[in-house]
Every structure is written in C-alpha cells, then in structure tokens.
Design a protein around this motif. Structure first.
Motif, PDB file in Angstrom:
ATOM      1  N   SER A  41       3.678  10.423  -7.022  1.00 53.41           N
ATOM      2  CA  SER A  41       4.547  10.769  -8.144  1.00 53.41           C
ATOM      3  C   SER A  41       3.719  11.162  -9.369  1.00 53.41           C
ATOM      4  O   SER A  41       4.008  12.169 -10.035  1.00 53.41           O
ATOM      5  CB  SER A  41       5.453   9.584  -8.463  1.00 53.41           C
ATOM      6  N   ALA A  42       2.692  10.385  -9.651  1.00 57.35           N
ATOM      7  CA  ALA A  42       1.822  10.683 -10.798  1.00 57.35           C
ATOM      8  C   ALA A  42       1.118  12.026 -10.598  1.00 57.35           C
ATOM      9  O   ALA A  42       1.000  12.824 -11.535  1.00 57.35           O
ATOM     10  CB  ALA A  42       0.798   9.562 -10.978  1.00 57.35           C
ATOM     11  N   ARG A  43       0.695  12.293  -9.376  1.00 56.34           N
ATOM     12  CA  ARG A  43       0.022  13.556  -9.082  1.00 56.34           C
ATOM     13  C   ARG A  43       0.980  14.735  -9.265  1.00 56.34           C
ATOM     14  O   ARG A  43       0.609  15.786  -9.779  1.00 56.34           O
ATOM     15  CB  ARG A  43      -0.529  13.540  -7.659  1.00 56.34           C
ATOM     16  N   GLN A  44       2.216  14.558  -8.865  1.00 58.42           N
ATOM     17  CA  GLN A  44       3.213  15.624  -9.034  1.00 58.42           C
ATOM     18  C   GLN A  44       3.441  15.919 -10.518  1.00 58.42           C
ATOM     19  O   GLN A  44       3.580  17.083 -10.908  1.00 58.42           O
ATOM     20  CB  GLN A  44       4.530  15.241  -8.358  1.00 58.42           C
ATOM     21  N   LYS A  45       3.474  14.871 -11.339  1.00 59.41           N
ATOM     22  CA  LYS A  45       3.628  15.071 -12.782  1.00 59.41           C
ATOM     23  C   LYS A  45       2.436  15.858 -13.340  1.00 59.41           C
ATOM     24  O   LYS A  45       2.606  16.741 -14.183  1.00 59.41           O
ATOM     25  CB  LYS A  45       3.737  13.729 -13.504  1.00 59.41           C
ATOM     26  N   GLY A  73      -9.275  17.265 -13.611  1.00 59.77           N
ATOM     27  CA  GLY A  73     -10.065  16.074 -13.269  1.00 59.77           C
ATOM     28  C   GLY A  73      -9.187  14.947 -12.755  1.00 59.77           C
ATOM     29  O   GLY A  73      -9.528  14.270 -11.767  1.00 59.77           O
ATOM     30  N   GLU A  74      -8.054  14.740 -13.415  1.00 61.54           N
ATOM     31  CA  GLU A  74      -7.129  13.694 -12.986  1.00 61.54           C
ATOM     32  C   GLU A  74      -6.531  14.004 -11.614  1.00 61.54           C
ATOM     33  O   GLU A  74      -6.377  13.114 -10.778  1.00 61.54           O
ATOM     34  CB  GLU A  74      -6.002  13.513 -14.014  1.00 61.54           C
ATOM     35  N   ILE A  75      -6.225  15.263 -11.366  1.00 67.16           N
ATOM     36  CA  ILE A  75      -5.685  15.653 -10.056  1.00 67.16           C
ATOM     37  C   ILE A  75      -6.723  15.367  -8.970  1.00 67.16           C
ATOM     38  O   ILE A  75      -6.392  14.828  -7.908  1.00 67.16           O
ATOM     39  CB  ILE A  75      -5.242  17.132 -10.051  1.00 67.16           C
ATOM     40  N   LEU A 105       0.835  -1.204   0.000  1.00 70.93           N
ATOM     41  CA  LEU A 105       0.000   0.000   0.000  1.00 70.93           C
ATOM     42  C   LEU A 105       0.871   1.255   0.000  1.00 70.93           C
ATOM     43  O   LEU A 105       0.576   2.217  -0.703  1.00 70.93           O
ATOM     44  CB  LEU A 105      -0.936  -0.014   1.208  1.00 70.93           C
ATOM     45  N   GLN A 106       1.962   1.234   0.750  1.00 70.55           N
ATOM     46  CA  GLN A 106       2.866   2.384   0.791  1.00 70.55           C
ATOM     47  C   GLN A 106       3.526   2.609  -0.573  1.00 70.55           C
ATOM     48  O   GLN A 106       3.716   3.748  -0.991  1.00 70.55           O
ATOM     49  CB  GLN A 106       3.935   2.196   1.881  1.00 70.55           C
ATOM     50  N   LYS A 107       3.851   1.521  -1.268  1.00 74.73           N
ATOM     51  CA  LYS A 107       4.410   1.646  -2.624  1.00 74.73           C
ATOM     52  C   LYS A 107       3.381   2.284  -3.562  1.00 74.73           C
ATOM     53  O   LYS A 107       3.720   3.137  -4.380  1.00 74.73           O
ATOM     54  CB  LYS A 107       4.821   0.275  -3.165  1.00 74.73           C
ATOM     55  N   ASP A 108       2.127   1.848  -3.436  1.00 67.69           N
ATOM     56  CA  ASP A 108       1.055   2.405  -4.271  1.00 67.69           C
ATOM     57  C   ASP A 108       0.851   3.885  -3.984  1.00 67.69           C
ATOM     58  O   ASP A 108       0.651   4.688  -4.907  1.00 67.69           O
ATOM     59  CB  ASP A 108      -0.259   1.644  -4.038  1.00 67.69           C
ATOM     60  N   VAL A 109       0.930   4.262  -2.710  1.00 64.67           N
ATOM     61  CA  VAL A 109       0.802   5.673  -2.332  1.00 64.67           C
ATOM     62  C   VAL A 109       1.920   6.477  -2.975  1.00 64.67           C
ATOM     63  O   VAL A 109       1.700   7.551  -3.535  1.00 64.67           O
ATOM     64  CB  VAL A 109       0.820   5.840  -0.787  1.00 64.67           C
TER      65      VAL A 109
END
Length: 126
Positions: A28-32, A85-87, A19-23
């Motif tokens: 990271s995706a959100r930062q991009k 929307g993605e954010i 779960l921590q890896k998924d977080v």
C-alpha cells in the motif's frame, strides 16, 4: 506429542499472518509512492514548459507564495530522487518479506505433515 506440534503450528501460523499483514502495508505504501512519483513527473514536465518570464507559486498552508522557477524545478527534482529511493527501498523490503514468507510456508507445510502423522499415530493407539 500432537499438542506440542499443534502449538508450534499455531505460533508459526500467527507469524505468517503477521508477515502477510506487513506485506500488505508495504504494498500500500509503495502504491502511494508510485502515485506521488507520477504526480511529480507531471509537475516536472509542466515546469519544463515554462520560461523565466512565467510566475510560479507554491502553496504553503492556505497561502500562495511566489517562488523562483529554478528553485521550484530543484525542489521537484529532489522530491523525485527521494521518491525513487523510497520505491527502491520498498522493493528490497518486499523481496525480503516474500523470501521470509516462502520460508514460513515451507515450515508450516512440514509442521502440518508432522501434525497429521502424529494424529494418525494417536488414532492407531486408541
């Protein structure tokens, strides 16, 4: 008794680590996405400074292709809507992951206490 608790504890710990890896991946995706949002807002501002006499080009592969100013503005606006929307989706996902993470921490804590009690009882019998 202690071995069964230890196995449960190990399994729960593995779930928690995954779960921590998924977080981490989601953050990271959100930062991009945040970086893309900033970039597209700058593009929108720049396009706002232009008038219909200016020429706008769009990079398609290695080629610059002439594009209508209104079309470029519409494209950037749609891109901004999509990114926002993605954010929002990632925000919701991260909140849910944080909630699950807290539940895993509580379960891990109780299993650790249970394991320590079982260890103490086993030592007392010897």
């Amino acid at each position: 008794m202690a071995e069964a608790i230890q196995k449960k504890l190990q399994a729960e710990l593995e779930k928690y680590q995954q779960l921590q890896k998924d977080v981490s991946k989601s953050m990271s995706a959100r930062q991009k996405l945040e970086a893309q949002l900033t970039e597209n807002n700058i593009v929108k501002e720049e396009l706002g400074l232009l008038d219909s006499q200016n020429t706008v080009y769009k990079l398609i592969g290695p080629v610059l292709v002439k594009q209508d100013l209104d079309e470029a503005k519409a494209t950037v606006s749609k891109r901004l809507e999509y990114i926002n929307g993605e954010i929002q989706r990632y925000e919701t996902l991260l909140k849910e992951m944080e909630r699950k993470s807290e539940q895993h921490r509580e379960v891990l804590s109780s299993l650790q206490q249970e394991y320590q009690r079982a260890q103490g009882q086993a030592v007392g019998k010897v």
